[in-house]
Design an enzyme around this catalytic site. Structure first.
Site, PDB file in Angstrom:
ATOM      1  N   GLY A  41      83.415 -16.217  51.955  1.00 30.89           N
ATOM      2  CA  GLY A  41      84.660 -16.866  52.362  1.00 30.89           C
ATOM      3  C   GLY A  41      84.376 -17.935  53.412  1.00 30.89           C
ATOM      4  O   GLY A  41      83.293 -17.969  54.024  1.00 30.89           O
ATOM      5  N   CYS A  42      85.345 -18.817  53.611  1.00 31.39           N
ATOM      6  CA  CYS A  42      85.109 -19.932  54.545  1.00 31.39           C
ATOM      7  C   CYS A  42      85.060 -19.435  55.989  1.00 31.39           C
ATOM      8  O   CYS A  42      84.129 -19.783  56.741  1.00 31.39           O
ATOM      9  CB  CYS A  42      86.150 -21.029  54.362  1.00 31.39           C
ATOM     10  SG  CYS A  42      87.846 -20.458  54.287  1.00 31.39           S
ATOM     11  N   TYR A  43      86.016 -18.601  56.399  1.00 29.52           N
ATOM     12  CA  TYR A  43      85.956 -18.079  57.772  1.00 29.52           C
ATOM     13  C   TYR A  43      84.661 -17.284  57.994  1.00 29.52           C
ATOM     14  O   TYR A  43      83.974 -17.499  59.004  1.00 29.52           O
ATOM     15  CB  TYR A  43      87.165 -17.179  58.077  1.00 29.52           C
ATOM     16  CG  TYR A  43      88.484 -17.895  58.288  1.00 29.52           C
ATOM     17  CD1 TYR A  43      88.662 -18.788  59.341  1.00 29.52           C
ATOM     18  CD2 TYR A  43      89.571 -17.652  57.451  1.00 29.52           C
ATOM     19  CE1 TYR A  43      89.889 -19.422  59.555  1.00 29.52           C
ATOM     20  CE2 TYR A  43      90.799 -18.279  57.648  1.00 29.52           C
ATOM     21  CZ  TYR A  43      90.947 -19.162  58.701  1.00 29.52           C
ATOM     22  OH  TYR A  43      92.160 -19.781  58.916  1.00 29.52           O
ATOM     23  N   THR A  65      81.769 -17.619  56.602  1.00 30.62           N
ATOM     24  CA  THR A  65      80.623 -18.533  56.712  1.00 30.62           C
ATOM     25  C   THR A  65      80.547 -19.117  58.126  1.00 30.62           C
ATOM     26  O   THR A  65      79.481 -19.150  58.750  1.00 30.62           O
ATOM     27  CB  THR A  65      80.752 -19.671  55.663  1.00 30.62           C
ATOM     28  OG1 THR A  65      80.696 -19.080  54.367  1.00 30.62           O
ATOM     29  CG2 THR A  65      79.638 -20.691  55.800  1.00 30.62           C
ATOM     30  N   SER A  66      81.696 -19.548  58.641  1.00 29.55           N
ATOM     31  CA  SER A  66      81.689 -20.213  59.955  1.00 29.55           C
ATOM     32  C   SER A  66      81.363 -19.238  61.088  1.00 29.55           C
ATOM     33  O   SER A  66      80.867 -19.646  62.129  1.00 29.55           O
ATOM     34  CB  SER A  66      83.043 -20.895  60.206  1.00 29.55           C
ATOM     35  OG  SER A  66      84.038 -19.926  60.494  1.00 29.55           O
TER      36      SER A  66
END
Ligand SMILES: NC(=O)C1=CN([C@@H]2O[C@H](COP(=O)(O)OP(=O)(O)OC[C@H]3O[C@@H](n4cnc5c(N)ncnc54)[C@H](OP(=O)(O)O)[C@@H]3O)[C@@H](O)[C@H]2O)C=CC1
Ligand SMILES: CC(=O)N[C@@H](CCC(=O)OP(=O)(O)O)C(=O)O
Length: 346
Positions: free
Chosen positions: A149-151, A153-154
């Site tokens: 997911g994007c969150y 990954t960050s």
């Protein structure tokens, strides 16, 4: 050799991003785009920006028909949907890179606590979490990837090395994260309606966002013990981009120099991770249109509190860019192929 690809769910935002990336990829070709709602329609009828660049017509999903055409399929479908598509492709000998949450977890129970009963548990067991920089060896030989997911990954890219190096405490981690609205996908909803998000800012799903268990599973493995993380997502009125500001307590006597050395050790040869110089911090406009994750940090000497800031483009390193990076690793070609350019330079 060209890698033959297809995209299922090409009519969504991550689907469009994949079409752009594969169309520009030197070693991959796009053989099919599938869609339920737009069957028989030209892809450019959905996204006129692609006129002159893409001539494919959307077809219904058919794993058997795809088997004679492609080596790998990107599933740009909602979570809870992909798990029905993936086994059909694997049975046909086609590799799968799934952008949904359906194949991200090691522990089926952790998935099921947030989503729904898993209908392909054996495949979930086999799938590899596609966080490229941290899982490259397993990705190489995988048949199916759960693209992060994007969150997650960050948050994971800055935290995992520091937990592994025992430089920060696994307790009391906080991530205050902000996402552009394309993170919610293209389908219409009240929360992403223009009037609801324009000139607006605020947190959502405080204390119950489905990414918390996904992040926790990976952090726990990195720390070798349970972690405690408070994750608060916010929606910001921009189209794309994501910035996470993460607070962590350093272990006793850890100095800023050690944090920098550890991040450099893990990432200095990574083309898509940019450790920023002292006093420089990520900004959405610096990563937009790139597959990069920018990481900056500051250590408060008196409190020992470390402030890490990471920035990604949610649609690229947070989704489709990372998916293509995974494909490059799986097919043993240059990991940067098709990704070493910036789509929307400032
Ligand atoms: N947007 C982002 O920044 C990120 C998204 N992701 C994940 O990537 C996946 C795709 O996201 P995104 O592109 O934003 O989503 P969109 O809503 O923009 O697109 C999803 C596509 O899936 C298709 N679809 C929807 N429901 C079904 C269904 N029941 N059966 C078959 N197809 C269906 C739709 O196409 P059609 O109706 O034409 O078939 C739709 O265009 C999701 O799992 C999302 O969680 C991951 C990281 C970041
Ligand atoms: C702004 C917004 O709504 N973001 C989505 C996260 C999108 C994403 O990357 O996550 P998945 O791949 O797990 O869907 C959310 O908060 O649910």
């Amino acid at each position: 050799m060209m890698i033959k690809t297809a995209i299922a769910g090409a009519s969504g935002y991550t689907g469009l991003e994949l079409v752009k990336l594969i169309s520009n990829h030197p070693k991959a070709s796009l053989e099919a785009v599938t869609s339920n709602s737009y069957q028989g329609k030209a892809f450019t009828d959905i996204f006129p920006s692609m006129r002159g660049f893409e001539s494919l017509v959307c077809t219904p999903f058919d794993a058997v028909a795809l088997s004679s055409k492609v080596d790998v399929v990107f599933l740009a479908l909602p979570h809870k949907v992909s798990m029905a598509f993936a086994p059909k492709l694997i049975d046909q000998g086609i590799k799968v890179i799934d952008l949904s949450a359906d194949f991200r977890f090691d522990d089926a129970k952790a998935y099921e606590a947030v989503y729904q009963p898993h209908t392909a548990p054996k495949l979930l067991e086999e799938s590899v979490y596609g966080l490229c920089e941290l899982n490259r060896d397993r990705i190489r030989s995988a048949r199916i990837i759960g693209n992060p997911g994007c969150y997650p990954t960050s948050i994971l890219l800055p935290l995992v090395p520091l937990l592994k190096e025992k430089l920060i405490s696994p307790q009391g981690l906080i991530s205050d994260s902000k996402s552009g609205v394309s993170g919610a996908g293209r389908s219409l909803s009240l929360t992403t309606h223009f009037c609801e998000v324009n000139e607006s800012f605020g947190p959502y799903k405080v204390g119950n966002h489905r990414h918390t268990p996904e992040i926790n599973e990976v952090l726990t493995k990195a720390a070798g013990e349970p972690v405690s993380l408070t994750f608060v997502p916010h929606l910001v009125p921009v189209t794309r981009g994501m910035v996470s500001t993460i607070y962590a307590q350093t272990c006793e006597n850890v100095a800023e120099k050690q944090i920098r050395e550890a991040l450099n050790k893990w990432y200095e040869n990574e083309p898509f991770i940019r450790i920023l110089p002292p006093d420089k911090f990520p900004n959405m406009s610096h990563i937009k249109g790139t597959n990069c994750c920018d990481i900056g940090f500051h250590l408060e000497p008196e409190s020992g509190r470390l402030i890490l800031v990471s920035g990604i483009d949610n649609l690229l390193k947070g989704a489709s860019g990372q998916a293509v990076q995974n494909m490059n690793i799986m097919f043993d070609i240059d990991e940067k192929a098709g990704l070493d350019w910036v789509q929307t330079p400032l």
